[in-house]
Design a protein around this motif. Structure first.
Motif, PDB file in Angstrom:
ATOM      1  N   SER A 170       0.838  -1.202   0.000  1.00 40.74           N
ATOM      2  CA  SER A 170       0.000   0.000   0.000  1.00 40.74           C
ATOM      3  C   SER A 170       0.868   1.246   0.000  1.00 40.74           C
TER       4      SER A 170
ATOM      5  N   ASP B 154      -5.822  -1.120  -4.798  1.00 41.56           N
ATOM      6  CA  ASP B 154      -5.289  -1.707  -3.571  1.00 41.56           C
ATOM      7  C   ASP B 154      -6.296  -2.700  -3.002  1.00 41.56           C
ATOM      8  N   GLU B 155      -6.106  -3.951  -3.279  1.00 45.07           N
ATOM      9  CA  GLU B 155      -7.021  -5.002  -2.851  1.00 45.07           C
ATOM     10  C   GLU B 155      -8.475  -4.630  -3.095  1.00 45.07           C
TER      11      GLU B 155
END
Ligand SMILES: Nc1ncnc2c1ncn2[C@@H]1O[C@H](COP(=O)(O)OP(=O)(O)OP(=O)(O)O)[C@@H](O)[C@H]1O
Ligand SMILES: [Mg+2]
Lengths: 247, 297
Positions: free
Chosen positions: A44, A145-146
């Motif tokens: 991240s 991000d995910e």
């Protein structure tokens, strides 16, 4: 092909603790790169650096990114006080903004829900709105991000198919952070693994389009990746992979 | 489709959690769950009845009527409800009630408008800029500690004894809750939404318009509810201290002549005004915050 993202010697640290210790990475136009790594490895942090959201981190290094970047977060991050369409076109310029927003919603199979409130949508639908919001800007780089981390497995598979379709029509370069090894293999052209603040491995996926060859390559890659992680469950890798990797 | 089946074949791995049990085994004891949609939730509140709020006041009036009727309540202490109604009818017939009411309402409205405007602007200044916060917030906190009554002599000194002074006193009382609640809401805006605004490339103005103001709206409206109540309180104070018109004046006059019934009508009018204006704000609240999912909604 030319690189849209080019990172050289990027470092980031929080209160003296080095998280990224010299990242070198290029991403080509239209290329789909999946970023894997243990929890806390700095995935991240890297993404936020590229999105220029890391105001609280210190660091050096150079990177160049395109002008048009879209970010998809793990949560859909819709403004609850705006109906779906207004969320999609937020900050979008031009007289045909709403029309483009409508088309983007149709692309993510949410035509007809333009005036719904975000809380009236399911989690998967909200994330699809977030996808529409990103893609309507025709980004040269999509940072995610995910994005499917909070969704159930079946919805996630549907989202994979959707993302693959959208990728064909919009053709952005993608940097996708994920915990899910299978997701990375399924979607990406290249998988990079972050460890100790560096790009530890850089694997070209080369997945055949279909058939037995595809299954074989998939299994091979999966095994390789899981072995790299030592298949520790705190990497977020599920039991399903472990069993298959060993069996 | 091919690729999808390929995922299914290969990526059962995506199924990290065991699939939910679809079939219930017959021998497991099962609970019958009534499935009428829209039945009340187990925790939290039931669906509200429209006139539910009236129950308490109704019981109060009933209690009062009984006491008056049976003679337990001395009319010199508190006249009976029907006496209050009679007096109110008289006051309306002579025009005294509505004339004074109009004057009072106008004062309260002006004060409320001015106070809300000032409160909102100050909250924005102090909530959205660090320097603004340093300058404004401390001063407002100081002002919070000063009661209106202590302020009135100065207000008279500065603004005289006319309408300007009265409206100012009300405005000064109203702006505090508006400021406090709006400011709180502004400071509580989620950093995630700020990040979103950054990644979408919003300008400063767009950010304020689409993110900050709507995000602070619940706070502003809550402040407004307190502000409305505060405006009536301030109105009573200024009118009873220093006025030659308005409901407060009417009550003061009645007190001098020991007209308990007129005093009582004044009291009831205040109560109704407070109730009515609060209901109005709540209505606005409900409309403006349709997007929220709350327990009471
Ligand atoms: N704002 C911050 N202040 C201090 N430390 C931080 C901050 N953000 C991240 N870190 C630290 O940096 C490290 C990397 O965090 P990061 O969020 O990049 O990990 P990640 O790889 O995304 O992990 P996950 O897979 O769990 O999301 C962590 O140890 C975290 O504690
Ligand atoms: Mg992370």
């Amino acid at each position: 092909m030319s690189a849209v993202v080019s990172i050289r010697g990027l470092t980031r640290r929080f209160t003296l603790k080095g998280i990224l210790n010299g990242i070198d990475l290029d991403i080509q136009e239209g290329e789909f790169v999946a970023l894997l790594g243990r929890s806390g490895s700095g995935k991240s942090t890297l993404l936020r650096a590229l999105a220029d959201l890391d105001h609280e981190a210190e660091g050096e290094g150079e990177y160049s990114v395109p002008d048009r970047i879209s970010v998809v977060f793990q949560d859909a991050r819709l403004l609850p006080w705006k109906p779906v369409l207004d969320n999609v076109v937020l900050g979008l310029r031009g007289p045909d903004a709403r029309e483009r927003g409508r088309r983007a919603l149709a692309e993510v199979e949410l035509a007809g829900r333009e005036e719904a409130w975000p809380h009236e949508l399911s989690g998967g639908e909200q994330q699809r709105v977030a996808l529409a919001r990103s893609l309507v800007r025709e980004p040269q780089l999509l940072l995610a991000d995910e994005p499917f981390g909070a969704l159930d497995a079946l919805t996630r598979i549907r989202m994979h198919a959707l993302l693959r379709r959208l990728r064909v029509s919009h053709d952005p370069a993608v940097l996708l952070v994920t915990h899910d090894v299978a997701e990375a293999i399924e979607l990406a052209d290249r998988i990079v693994i972050l460890e100790d603040g560096r790009i530890h491995r850089d694997i070209t996926v080369n997945l055949p389009a279909e058939g037995e060859a595809r299954r074989e390559r998939f299994a091979e890659l999966e095994e390789e990746l899981l072995a790299l992680f030592g298949v520790r469950s705190d990497t977020g890798v599920g039991h399903g992979e472990r069993e298959r990797a060993q069996g | 489709m091919n690729s999808l089946t390929a995922i299914d074949a290969n990526a059962g791995s995506a199924l990290t959690a065991p699939p939910p049990a679809v079939t219930a085994r017959p021998e497991t004891p099962r609970r019958a769950i009534p499935s009428s949609a829209g039945s009340g939730r187990r925790l939290g509140l039931e669906k509200a009845s429209r006139f539910g709020w009236a129950l308490g006041p109704f019981l109060l009036v009933l209690y009062w009527s009984v006491l008056s009727y049976t003679g337990f309540l001395d009319p010199r202490t508190l006249p009976a409800p029907w006496v209050a109604v009679d007096t109110a009818v008289d006051l309306v017939r002579t025009g005294r009630l509505q004339d004074n009411l109009a004057i009072s309402a106008w004062r309260a409205f002006q004060g409320l408008l001015l106070g809300s405007g000032v409160g909102l602007v100050l909250a924005l200044l102090s909530g959205l800029s660090l320097l603004g916060g340093y300058v404004i917030d401390g001063v407002v906190q100081l002002k919070r500690g000063v009661p209106v009554l202590a302020l009135i002599p100065f207000m008279i000194l500065w603004f005289g004894i006319g309408e300007v002074m009265k409206v100012s006193v009300i405005a000064v009382t109203v702006f505090v809750p508006i400021y406090v609640h709006t400011h709180n809401a502004l400071r509580a805006i989620d950093i995630k939404q700020v990040e979103l605004a950054e990644t979408l490339g919003l300008t400063h103005l767009e950010f304020i318009r689409h993110v900050v103001l709507p995000g602070a709206l619940p706070g502003l409206l809550l402040g407004l509810r307190f502000g409305v109540t505060a405006s009536w309180l301030a109105l009573v104070v200024v009118e009873q201290l220093n006025a030659s018109s308005g409901i407060g004046y009417m009550v003061t006059l009645a007190r001098n002549y020991a007209q308990t019934d007129v005093m009582l009508v004044g009291l009831i009018v205040y109560a109704l005004l407070g109730l009515g204006s609060d209901a109005l704000v709540r209505l606005v609240q409900g409309r403006a915050l349709r997007w929220r999912r709350t327990l009471a909604a």
